[in-house]
Design a protein around this motif. Structure first.
Motif, PDB file in Angstrom:
ATOM      1  N   ARG A 187     -14.893 -10.518   2.183  1.00 40.94           N
ATOM      2  CA  ARG A 187     -16.283  -9.653   2.472  1.00 40.94           C
ATOM      3  C   ARG A 187     -15.825  -8.518   3.044  1.00 40.94           C
ATOM      4  NH1 ARG A 187     -17.840  -9.060  -2.317  1.00 40.94           N
ATOM      5  NH2 ARG A 187     -18.871 -11.028  -2.848  1.00 40.94           N
ATOM      6  N   ARG A 188     -15.512  -9.089   4.702  1.00 44.42           N
ATOM      7  CA  ARG A 188     -15.046  -8.183   6.024  1.00 44.42           C
ATOM      8  C   ARG A 188     -14.195  -7.674   6.201  1.00 44.42           C
ATOM      9  NH1 ARG A 188     -16.397 -12.806  10.117  1.00 44.42           N
ATOM     10  NH2 ARG A 188     -17.237 -11.464  11.165  1.00 44.42           N
ATOM     11  N   ARG A 189     -14.462  -6.842   6.623  1.00 42.69           N
ATOM     12  CA  ARG A 189     -12.703  -6.379   7.060  1.00 42.69           C
ATOM     13  C   ARG A 189     -11.375  -6.724   7.131  1.00 42.69           C
ATOM     14  NH1 ARG A 189     -12.204  -0.637   9.794  1.00 42.69           N
ATOM     15  NH2 ARG A 189      -9.621   0.126   8.994  1.00 42.69           N
ATOM     16  N   ALA A 190     -10.528  -6.839   6.838  1.00 46.04           N
ATOM     17  CA  ALA A 190      -8.951  -7.496   6.732  1.00 46.04           C
ATOM     18  C   ALA A 190      -8.039  -6.611   6.499  1.00 46.04           C
ATOM     19  CB  ALA A 190      -8.783  -8.643   5.858  1.00 46.04           C
ATOM     20  N   LEU A 191      -6.709  -7.291   7.346  1.00 45.68           N
ATOM     21  CA  LEU A 191      -5.457  -6.700   7.017  1.00 45.68           C
ATOM     22  C   LEU A 191      -5.498  -6.841   5.703  1.00 45.68           C
ATOM     23  CD1 LEU A 191      -3.110  -4.992   7.530  1.00 45.68           C
ATOM     24  CD2 LEU A 191      -2.178  -6.417   8.321  1.00 45.68           C
ATOM     25  N   ILE A 192      -4.568  -7.074   4.213  1.00 45.18           N
ATOM     26  CA  ILE A 192      -4.291  -7.746   3.542  1.00 45.18           C
ATOM     27  C   ILE A 192      -2.348  -7.413   2.965  1.00 45.18           C
ATOM     28  CG2 ILE A 192      -4.382  -8.452   0.576  1.00 45.18           C
ATOM     29  CD1 ILE A 192      -7.199  -8.422   2.376  1.00 45.18           C
ATOM     30  N   VAL A 193      -1.590  -8.543   3.377  1.00 48.82           N
ATOM     31  CA  VAL A 193      -0.730  -8.269   2.964  1.00 48.82           C
ATOM     32  C   VAL A 193       0.104  -8.900   1.824  1.00 48.82           C
ATOM     33  CG1 VAL A 193       1.438  -9.164   3.981  1.00 48.82           C
ATOM     34  CG2 VAL A 193       0.364  -8.513   5.499  1.00 48.82           C
ATOM     35  N   VAL A 194       0.947  -8.498   0.496  1.00 48.11           N
ATOM     36  CA  VAL A 194       1.255  -8.359  -0.411  1.00 48.11           C
ATOM     37  C   VAL A 194       2.548  -8.705  -0.441  1.00 48.11           C
ATOM     38  CG1 VAL A 194       0.978  -7.846  -2.910  1.00 48.11           C
ATOM     39  CG2 VAL A 194      -1.154  -7.378  -1.500  1.00 48.11           C
ATOM     40  N   LEU A 195       2.955 -10.230  -1.021  1.00 50.28           N
ATOM     41  CA  LEU A 195       4.637 -10.093  -1.452  1.00 50.28           C
ATOM     42  C   LEU A 195       4.755 -10.584  -2.736  1.00 50.28           C
ATOM     43  CD1 LEU A 195       4.229 -12.818   1.479  1.00 50.28           C
ATOM     44  CD2 LEU A 195       5.500 -10.184   1.888  1.00 50.28           C
ATOM     45  N   SER A 196       4.878  -9.615  -3.967  1.00 52.16           N
ATOM     46  CA  SER A 196       5.452  -9.904  -4.818  1.00 52.16           C
ATOM     47  C   SER A 196       6.403  -8.822  -5.439  1.00 52.16           C
ATOM     48  CB  SER A 196       3.715  -9.434  -5.499  1.00 52.16           C
ATOM     49  OG  SER A 196       4.518  -9.462  -6.915  1.00 52.16           O
ATOM     50  N   ASP A 197       6.993  -9.014  -6.133  1.00 47.98           N
ATOM     51  CA  ASP A 197       8.117  -7.931  -6.723  1.00 47.98           C
ATOM     52  C   ASP A 197       7.246  -7.299  -7.721  1.00 47.98           C
ATOM     53  OD1 ASP A 197       7.393  -9.992  -8.960  1.00 47.98           O
ATOM     54  OD2 ASP A 197       8.981 -10.763  -9.386  1.00 47.98           O
ATOM     55  N   LEU A 198       6.389  -7.320  -8.093  1.00 45.57           N
ATOM     56  CA  LEU A 198       5.346  -5.871  -8.721  1.00 45.57           C
ATOM     57  C   LEU A 198       6.368  -6.222 -10.506  1.00 45.57           C
ATOM     58  CD1 LEU A 198       5.126  -4.106  -5.611  1.00 45.57           C
ATOM     59  CD2 LEU A 198       3.212  -5.307  -6.386  1.00 45.57           C
ATOM     60  N   MET A 199       6.084  -7.208 -10.832  1.00 46.88           N
ATOM     61  CA  MET A 199       6.934  -7.209 -12.478  1.00 46.88           C
ATOM     62  C   MET A 199       5.407  -7.014 -13.510  1.00 46.88           C
ATOM     63  SD  MET A 199       9.774  -7.062 -12.491  1.00 46.88           S
ATOM     64  CE  MET A 199      11.250  -7.353 -11.665  1.00 46.88           C
ATOM     65  N   ASP A 200       4.801  -5.604 -13.360  1.00 45.01           N
ATOM     66  CA  ASP A 200       3.362  -5.917 -13.916  1.00 45.01           C
ATOM     67  C   ASP A 200       3.161  -4.375 -13.717  1.00 45.01           C
ATOM     68  OD1 ASP A 200       1.071  -6.560 -15.230  1.00 45.01           O
ATOM     69  OD2 ASP A 200       0.441  -7.942 -13.615  1.00 45.01           O
ATOM     70  N   ASP A 201       2.158  -4.365 -14.817  1.00 48.44           N
ATOM     71  CA  ASP A 201       1.656  -2.796 -14.803  1.00 48.44           C
ATOM     72  C   ASP A 201       1.401  -1.982 -13.417  1.00 48.44           C
ATOM     73  OD1 ASP A 201       1.057  -0.520 -16.643  1.00 48.44           O
ATOM     74  OD2 ASP A 201      -0.824  -1.345 -17.271  1.00 48.44           O
ATOM     75  N   GLN A 202       1.908  -0.875 -13.625  1.00 48.84           N
ATOM     76  CA  GLN A 202       2.446  -0.558 -12.260  1.00 48.84           C
ATOM     77  C   GLN A 202       0.886   0.354 -12.029  1.00 48.84           C
ATOM     78  OE1 GLN A 202       5.677   2.217 -11.640  1.00 48.84           O
ATOM     79  NE2 GLN A 202       7.437   0.559 -11.690  1.00 48.84           N
ATOM     80  N   GLU A 203       0.624   0.940 -13.113  1.00 47.60           N
ATOM     81  CA  GLU A 203      -0.231   1.381 -12.971  1.00 47.60           C
ATOM     82  C   GLU A 203      -1.445   1.068 -12.636  1.00 47.60           C
ATOM     83  OE1 GLU A 203      -1.180   4.991 -12.797  1.00 47.60           O
ATOM     84  OE2 GLU A 203       1.078   4.554 -12.282  1.00 47.60           O
TER      85      GLU A 203
END
Length: 182
Positions: A135-151
């Motif tokens: 809910r509150r403004r934040a910094l999101i750090v995503v750590l992934s190989d992103l082996m998923d649908d890119q769109e």
């Protein structure tokens, strides 16, 4: 806010910020400068799907993501900011709310160490769910190989931006995945 320094008075500065004690001692005008402290919330979103279990250089992508998450988490907590954690694969994300203690960092690191890469990836769907939960403004750090649908992943990252969150994305790949000719 916390006092940081003095600087000489320049005509046009707000006279309410003049340090009158310094003026009385030195007969010169100085302004007090302050540094604002922020309460930044950082959420580490770590992919623990089966594809993150791949590794050819002595460590898996998941192990590398955990080490990166640990380093980032340490920096965040040492700066007195709050750290939250979301671990996800195909099912609902395992979460830890944002807190700013070293004990909480230790708890998050234990969760990372206990988890093993398993299951299918549903990065886009999970990121949408996480975006709805913060809910509150934040910094999101995503750590992934992103082996998923890119769109779909791009749309889910845009969901964070629409809610005024800042997003940093680390795509973790093995060297063998980068050079397919080998």
């Amino acid at each position: 806010t916390e006092f940081s320094d003095h600087r000489p008075y320049i005509p046009g500065d707000d006279p309410r910020r003049i340090d009158w004690k310094v003026l009385g001692r030195t007969e010169r005008c100085f302004l007090r400068q302050y540094q604002d402290e922020t309460n930044l919330r950082v959420y580490l979103v770590v992919d623990r799907s089966a594809s993150m279990g791949y590794g050819t250089i002595g460590r898996t992508k998941y192990e590398y993501a955990c080490k990166l998450a640990a380093a980032l988490g340490y920096i965040v907590v040492r700066n007195r900011d709050s750290l939250g954690l979301h671990l996800y694969a195909s099912g609902p994300a395992e979460t830890a709310p944002a807190r700013h203690t070293l004990l909480h960092l230790d708890h998050c690191l234990e969760r990372l160490q206990r988890s093993r890469p398993d299951g299918l990836t549903s990065t886009a769907e999970t990121l949408h769910r996480i975006a709805e939960g913060i809910r509150r403004r934040a910094l999101i750090v995503v750590l992934s190989d992103l082996m998923d649908d890119q769109e779909a992943v791009i749309k889910s990252l845009a969901h964070f931006r629409r809610q005024h969150h800042d997003v940093i994305l680390f795509q973790i790949l093995d060297p063998a995945e980068l050079d397919v000719s080998k």
